[in-house]
Write a protein that holds these residues in place. Structure first.
Motif, PDB file in Angstrom:
ATOM      1  N   ASN A   1       0.817  -1.217   0.000  1.00 51.93           N
ATOM      2  CA  ASN A   1       0.000   0.000   0.000  1.00 51.93           C
ATOM      3  C   ASN A   1       0.850   1.266   0.000  1.00 51.93           C
ATOM      4  O   ASN A   1       0.320   2.368   0.149  1.00 51.93           O
ATOM      5  CB  ASN A   1      -0.937   0.016   1.211  1.00 51.93           C
ATOM      6  CG  ASN A   1      -2.085  -0.965   1.051  1.00 51.93           C
ATOM      7  OD1 ASN A   1      -2.337  -1.468  -0.041  1.00 51.93           O
ATOM      8  ND2 ASN A   1      -2.775  -1.246   2.143  1.00 51.93           N
ATOM      9  N   VAL A   2       2.169   1.132  -0.145  1.00 47.63           N
ATOM     10  CA  VAL A   2       3.042   2.307  -0.292  1.00 47.63           C
ATOM     11  C   VAL A   2       2.668   3.007  -1.599  1.00 47.63           C
ATOM     12  O   VAL A   2       2.503   2.352  -2.636  1.00 47.63           O
ATOM     13  CB  VAL A   2       4.526   1.898  -0.303  1.00 47.63           C
ATOM     14  CG1 VAL A   2       5.410   3.090  -0.610  1.00 47.63           C
ATOM     15  CG2 VAL A   2       4.898   1.270   1.033  1.00 47.63           C
ATOM     16  N   THR A   3       2.545   4.319  -1.559  1.00 52.09           N
ATOM     17  CA  THR A   3       1.993   5.024  -2.713  1.00 52.09           C
ATOM     18  C   THR A   3       2.951   5.074  -3.896  1.00 52.09           C
ATOM     19  O   THR A   3       2.585   4.708  -5.021  1.00 52.09           O
ATOM     20  CB  THR A   3       1.593   6.466  -2.323  1.00 52.09           C
ATOM     21  OG1 THR A   3       0.876   6.462  -1.089  1.00 52.09           O
ATOM     22  CG2 THR A   3       0.712   7.072  -3.408  1.00 52.09           C
TER      23      THR A   3
ATOM     24  N   ALA B   1       2.713 -13.190 -12.930  1.00 51.58           N
ATOM     25  CA  ALA B   1       2.350 -12.910 -11.536  1.00 51.58           C
ATOM     26  C   ALA B   1       3.439 -12.046 -10.915  1.00 51.58           C
ATOM     27  O   ALA B   1       4.540 -12.518 -10.643  1.00 51.58           O
ATOM     28  CB  ALA B   1       2.183 -14.209 -10.760  1.00 51.58           C
ATOM     29  N   HIS B   2       3.128 -10.767 -10.710  1.00 46.98           N
ATOM     30  CA  HIS B   2       4.131  -9.783 -10.322  1.00 46.98           C
ATOM     31  C   HIS B   2       4.021  -9.438  -8.844  1.00 46.98           C
ATOM     32  O   HIS B   2       2.925  -9.306  -8.295  1.00 46.98           O
ATOM     33  CB  HIS B   2       3.956  -8.497 -11.142  1.00 46.98           C
ATOM     34  CG  HIS B   2       3.962  -8.712 -12.624  1.00 46.98           C
ATOM     35  ND1 HIS B   2       5.113  -8.705 -13.375  1.00 46.98           N
ATOM     36  CD2 HIS B   2       2.945  -8.953 -13.491  1.00 46.98           C
ATOM     37  CE1 HIS B   2       4.813  -8.913 -14.646  1.00 46.98           C
ATOM     38  NE2 HIS B   2       3.503  -9.075 -14.746  1.00 46.98           N
ATOM     39  N   VAL B   3       5.164  -9.263  -8.212  1.00 50.85           N
ATOM     40  CA  VAL B   3       5.248  -8.704  -6.864  1.00 50.85           C
ATOM     41  C   VAL B   3       6.005  -7.392  -6.969  1.00 50.85           C
ATOM     42  O   VAL B   3       7.141  -7.368  -7.464  1.00 50.85           O
ATOM     43  CB  VAL B   3       5.974  -9.670  -5.906  1.00 50.85           C
ATOM     44  CG1 VAL B   3       6.315  -8.970  -4.590  1.00 50.85           C
ATOM     45  CG2 VAL B   3       5.118 -10.902  -5.640  1.00 50.85           C
ATOM     46  N   VAL B   4       5.374  -6.288  -6.536  1.00 52.62           N
ATOM     47  CA  VAL B   4       6.003  -4.970  -6.657  1.00 52.62           C
ATOM     48  C   VAL B   4       5.905  -4.226  -5.340  1.00 52.62           C
ATOM     49  O   VAL B   4       5.048  -4.514  -4.499  1.00 52.62           O
ATOM     50  CB  VAL B   4       5.377  -4.135  -7.800  1.00 52.62           C
ATOM     51  CG1 VAL B   4       5.633  -4.805  -9.151  1.00 52.62           C
ATOM     52  CG2 VAL B   4       3.882  -3.934  -7.589  1.00 52.62           C
ATOM     53  N   ALA B   5       6.755  -3.233  -5.177  1.00 54.80           N
ATOM     54  CA  ALA B   5       6.931  -2.580  -3.876  1.00 54.80           C
ATOM     55  C   ALA B   5       6.009  -1.393  -3.647  1.00 54.80           C
ATOM     56  O   ALA B   5       5.969  -0.862  -2.536  1.00 54.80           O
ATOM     57  CB  ALA B   5       8.387  -2.128  -3.725  1.00 54.80           C
TER      58      ALA B   5
END
Length: 494
Positions: free
Chosen positions: A400-402, A447-451
Motif C-alpha cells: 500500500n506504499v503510494t 504474476a508480479h510482486v512490486v513494492a
C-alpha cells in the motif's frame, strides 16, 4: 511539544494539519492488537474520549444536537451510511449545512471522512476546524488519568474534529459510522442518537479475530441506547440476532426491529448485497424522518426514496471508472464475504477483468480471500476457477506504499504497515504463491510482486491494448490507485 510542531500548529495549512494528524497514528503492532480485541483494549476508552471532548469545550449532551443516526456492523456499514445520508439529504432542505457524514477510512484525502451534503470538507475548512481542536487540546493539558496522552490517537482525533465541525456548522442531521466495534468505539459517546442500526455481522471476523459471534454481536449492540429505536438487518446467524435483541432489551431501547428487505428497486451502488444495506438505510431514514415530524413515511419503500437510492454513490465500492484505454474496477472488499460480492459484481454486468491488482492485511489469510474472489467470479461467469484465473493477462500483488521512491502521499501515510513485512514484501510473495497454487499452470512471469502502487499502475500503463483492471483486497490500495492513476474526480457523492 517540540517547537517545530508548535510552529506548524500556528501556520494553519491543510498540509501541516495532515502532518500533525499523522503524528497521532499508532504503529502496526498497536493497531493489530486493537483490531484483534474488537476495539476493547482500553477499558478507559469512553471515559477518556469524553474527557477529550471536555478539553475542546463540549459536554456529551452537546452531541445530541447533531441528531445522530449511529451505524455499526462488520460489513456494509459504509454503504448503509451512504444510502442513509442520501435519503436524509434529499428530504431535509432549507439550511446551508443540512447533513453531516462521518465515515472511515478515506480513499485519497483525509477530509473525505467528514462530509457536508455529500462533499468532503474543503482543505481550508478542514485546516481551520482541525487547528481549533488541536490548539484547545494544546492549551488544556490536564488529562483525566496520568497515562492518558495529551493528544488522542488518530481516529479519536478525527472523531473529535467531526463533532466540532458539525456543531460549528449547525448541521440538522448527522450520519455517524462506527470505526471499530461499537461499545468502546470513539463515536459511542453520543448520549441519545435519534436512531441506531447494525448491518451484517461477518463470519470471517469471527475466524480472523478469534472472537465468538456472541462477542461480536454484543460489542456491536453496545451502540443501542435507552429510549432510542434500535434496528438490525436479518443476521445469518440466529445466535447473533438473539444477542442483539438482548442488547436492545438491556439498553432499554424504545423499540427493536429486524428490518425487512425492501421491494426490488434501482440502487446506485452495485452488487446484489447492497439491497440488504439499502433496506437498513430505508428503515433508518424513515425512523429519523418520522421523529422529525415528516409525513408519508409509512410505506415499506416511500415513493420519495426511490430516486435517492438510485442516485447514491460511494467511491471505491464496486465502482467502474473509464480512463482512456483502461477501465478501472475498484472495490475495497477485504473480507471473504465482501470479496464474494466483489467477484459477483466484477464478472457481472458486462465486466471482463483481465488484470488484477491485489493486496490485503498481513494478518489475513490471502489464499482464502483470493479463493472467495475467484470462486464468485467463476460462478457468475459460468466458468471453472482455474479457467477464469488463466484469463488474467497479469496479476499484480503490491504494497500500500503510494510511490516508487518508497514514500506515501501525506493523506495516505500509514504507520500500520509492519516494516519487517514491507521490507521483505512478505505478504505480497505469499499472495503470489497462493495465486499460483489456486491457478495451476498460470505463467509465473505474469504474476508480479512490486513494492508500491505506482509500480503496479506503471505496469498496467505499459501494457498494450485495452484492459479492465480489477483492484481489490484493501480500501487503502483502492485509494492509492485512485491517487496514482489520477481518478480523484470520481470521489464525490453528489
Amino acid at each position: 511539544m517540540i517547537p517545530s510542531l508548535i510552529r506548524m500548529a500556528r501556520s494553519r495549512t491543510y498540509a501541516e494539519a495532515i502532518n500533525l494528524l499523522n503524528t497521532c497514528q499508532s504503529n502496526a503492532a498497536t493497531i493489530e492488537a486493537i483490531r484483534k480485541s474488537g476495539g476493547r483494549m482500553n477499558d478507559y476508552a469512553i471515559v477518556e474520549m469524553n474527557d477529550y471532548l471536555r478539553r475542546i469545550g463540549y459536554v456529551p449532551d452537546d452531541l445530541n444536537k447533531l441528531n445522530v443516526v449511529h451505524i455499526t456492523g462488520t460489513k456494509g456499514k459504509g454503504s448503509t451510511s451512504a444510502f442513509t445520508e442520501r435519503l436524509l439529504r434529499t428530504h431535509m432542505t432549507g439550511r446551508i449545512a443540512d447533513v453531516g457524514l462521518y465515515t472511515s477510512p478515506h480513499l485519497c484525502a483525509v477530509r473525505e471522512r467528514i462530509r457536508i451534503n455529500g462533499e468532503p470538507l474543503s482543505e481550508e475548512d478542514f485546516a481551520r476546524y482541525f487547528f481549533e481542536v488541536w490548539e484547545r487540546l494544546e492549551g488544556n493539558t490536564k488529562t483525566i488519568y496520568p497515562h492518558t496522552p495529551q493528544f488522542p490517537i488518530y481516529f479519536r482525533l478525527l472523531t473529535l474534529l467531526a463533532f466540532h465541525t458539525f456543531i460549528s456548522l449547525g448541521v440538522s442531521a448527522t450520519v455517524l459510522e462506527v470505526g471499530i466495534g461499537g461499545t468502546y468505539d470513539s463515536t459511542n459517546i453520543v448520549p441519545k442518537p435519534v436512531i441506531t442500526g447494525i448491518t451484517s455481522l461477518g463470519l470471517d471476523h469471527v475466524a480472523v479475530l478469534g472472537n465468538t459471534i456472541q462477542d461480536i454481536a454484543r460489542n456491536k449492540g453496545g451502540i443501542y441506547k435507552a429510549g432510542v429505536p434500535a434496528l438490525s438487518v436479518k443476521q445469518d446467524q440466529e445466535e447473533a440476532t438473539r444477542v442483539l435483541a438482548e442488547c436492545a432489551e438491556e439498553a432499554r431501547t424504545s423499540s427493536y426491529e429486524v428490518v425487512p428487505m425492501i421491494p426490488e428497486t434501482a440502487l446506485g451502488l452495485r452488487g446484489a448485497h447492497q439491497r440488504i444495506n439499502a433496506s437498513l438505510a430505508v428503515a433508518l431514514a424513515r425512523g429519523f424522518l418520522r421523529a422529525q415530524g415528516k409525513e408519508g413515511m409509512d410505506d415499506a419503500l416511500p415513493r420519495s426514496f426511490v430516486a435517492p437510492l438510485a442516485g447514491t454513490k460511494w467511491p471505491g465500492r464496486c465502482q467502474r471508472v473509464e480512463q482512456g484505454k483502461t477501465t478501472w474496477l475498484l472495490d475495497g472488499a477485504h473480507t471473504t464475504e465482501s470479496l464474494t460480492s466483489c467477484g459477483e459484481w466484477a464478472w457481472g454486468e458486462g465486466n471482463k477483468p483481465g488484470v488484477l491488482i491485489f493486496n490485503c492485511s498481513g494478518g489475513r489469510a490471502g489464499q482464502m480471500l483470493l479463493t472467495a474472489l475467484l470462486e464468485a467470479g467463476a460462478r457468475t461467469s459460468s466458468s471453472e476457477l482455474v479457467e477464469l484465473g488463466k484469463r488474467f493477462e497479469a496479476v499484480i500483488f503490491c504494497t500500500n506504499v503510494t510511490y516508487t521512491d518508497g514514500h506515501f502521499s501525506s493523506d495516505l501515510t500509514s504507520h500500520a504497515i509492519d516494516p519487517n513485512d514491507l521490507s521483505q514484501l512478505a505478504t505480497q510473495n505469499q499472495l503470489r504463491d497462493a495465486w499460483l497454487e489456486l491457478v495451476p499452470g498460470y505463467d509465473p512471469k505474469q504474476a508480479h510482486v512490486v513494492a508500491s502502487i505506482q509500480h503496479a499502475v506503471d505496469l498496467v500503463r505499459g501494457m498494450e491494448g485495452e484492459h479492465e483492471v480489477l483492484v481489490a483486497g484493501s480500501l487503502h490500495l483502492v485509494g492509492g490507485v485512485m491517487e496514482v492513476a489520477s481518478l480523484q474526480g470520481s470521489l464525490g457523492m453528489v
